[in-house]
Design an enzyme around this catalytic site. Sequence first.
Site, PDB file in Angstrom:
ATOM      1  N   GLY A  10       0.829  -1.198   0.000  1.00  0.00           N
ATOM      2  CA  GLY A  10       0.000   0.000   0.000  1.00  0.00           C
ATOM      3  C   GLY A  10       0.859   1.241   0.000  1.00  0.00           C
ATOM      4  O   GLY A  10       2.005   1.231  -0.452  1.00  0.00           O
ATOM      5  N   CYS A  11       0.317   2.298   0.522  1.00  0.00           N
ATOM      6  CA  CYS A  11       0.992   3.593   0.590  1.00  0.00           C
ATOM      7  C   CYS A  11       2.362   3.461   1.252  1.00  0.00           C
ATOM      8  O   CYS A  11       2.471   2.948   2.360  1.00  0.00           O
ATOM      9  CB  CYS A  11       0.113   4.562   1.375  1.00  0.00           C
ATOM     10  SG  CYS A  11       0.942   6.071   1.873  1.00  0.00           S
ATOM     11  N   PHE A  12       3.398   3.941   0.576  1.00  0.00           N
ATOM     12  CA  PHE A  12       4.732   3.784   1.161  1.00  0.00           C
ATOM     13  C   PHE A  12       4.947   4.654   2.386  1.00  0.00           C
ATOM     14  O   PHE A  12       5.783   4.349   3.224  1.00  0.00           O
ATOM     15  CB  PHE A  12       5.863   3.928   0.150  1.00  0.00           C
ATOM     16  CG  PHE A  12       5.873   5.118  -0.760  1.00  0.00           C
ATOM     17  CD1 PHE A  12       5.412   6.369  -0.392  1.00  0.00           C
ATOM     18  CD2 PHE A  12       6.392   4.974  -2.043  1.00  0.00           C
ATOM     19  CE1 PHE A  12       5.469   7.450  -1.260  1.00  0.00           C
ATOM     20  CE2 PHE A  12       6.452   6.050  -2.919  1.00  0.00           C
ATOM     21  CZ  PHE A  12       5.987   7.291  -2.524  1.00  0.00           C
TER      22      PHE A  12
END
Length: 180
Positions: A10-12
């Site tokens: 997902g979002c880093f």
Amino acid sequence: MTEYVTLAGGCFWCTEAVFKDVIGVESVESGYIGGDVENPTYKQVCGGDTGHAEAIRIGFDPAQLQLGDLLDIFFATHDATQLNRQGNDVGPQYRSAMFPVDDAQETEMRAAIERAQADQSRPIVTTIEPMTIWYEAEGYHQDYWETSGRTNGYCMAVIPPKLQKLRKSFAARSKAAVTA
């Protein structure tokens, strides 16, 4: 000697924040991997058309942290049963994926998927993909939780629960839990 593993969950910004709190992790870099556009930008990757995943490259000390333990934390702190999605982040750039550097890492990754699947009623959709060119994300994405995340509503909604899970389920591995 530092070893490296590349993971997408997902979002880093969110995965970076978790692993920066893990004992034995020496570095966490946000970037892009798995696509077919050279030197992609954040805007391009967010568009979902480059094939890249938002990912992190973790440098860790294997004398302090085994790869299997690191992968168990990875599976415990994101939803590996969601295809091309993590929460409100939707698209192939938010896929759950692992990028082994060699056969030994791939073997560890397959074992981690089996362990994670044993705790899930839904199928794990995490892929193991070939290691391709790593592109470091733009500078403002690095250390995002520490520099900007605490004033970002999205981060404030997503990251603290991930950190709580880490500190509860892996207290002996959390820098914050050990020093508290």
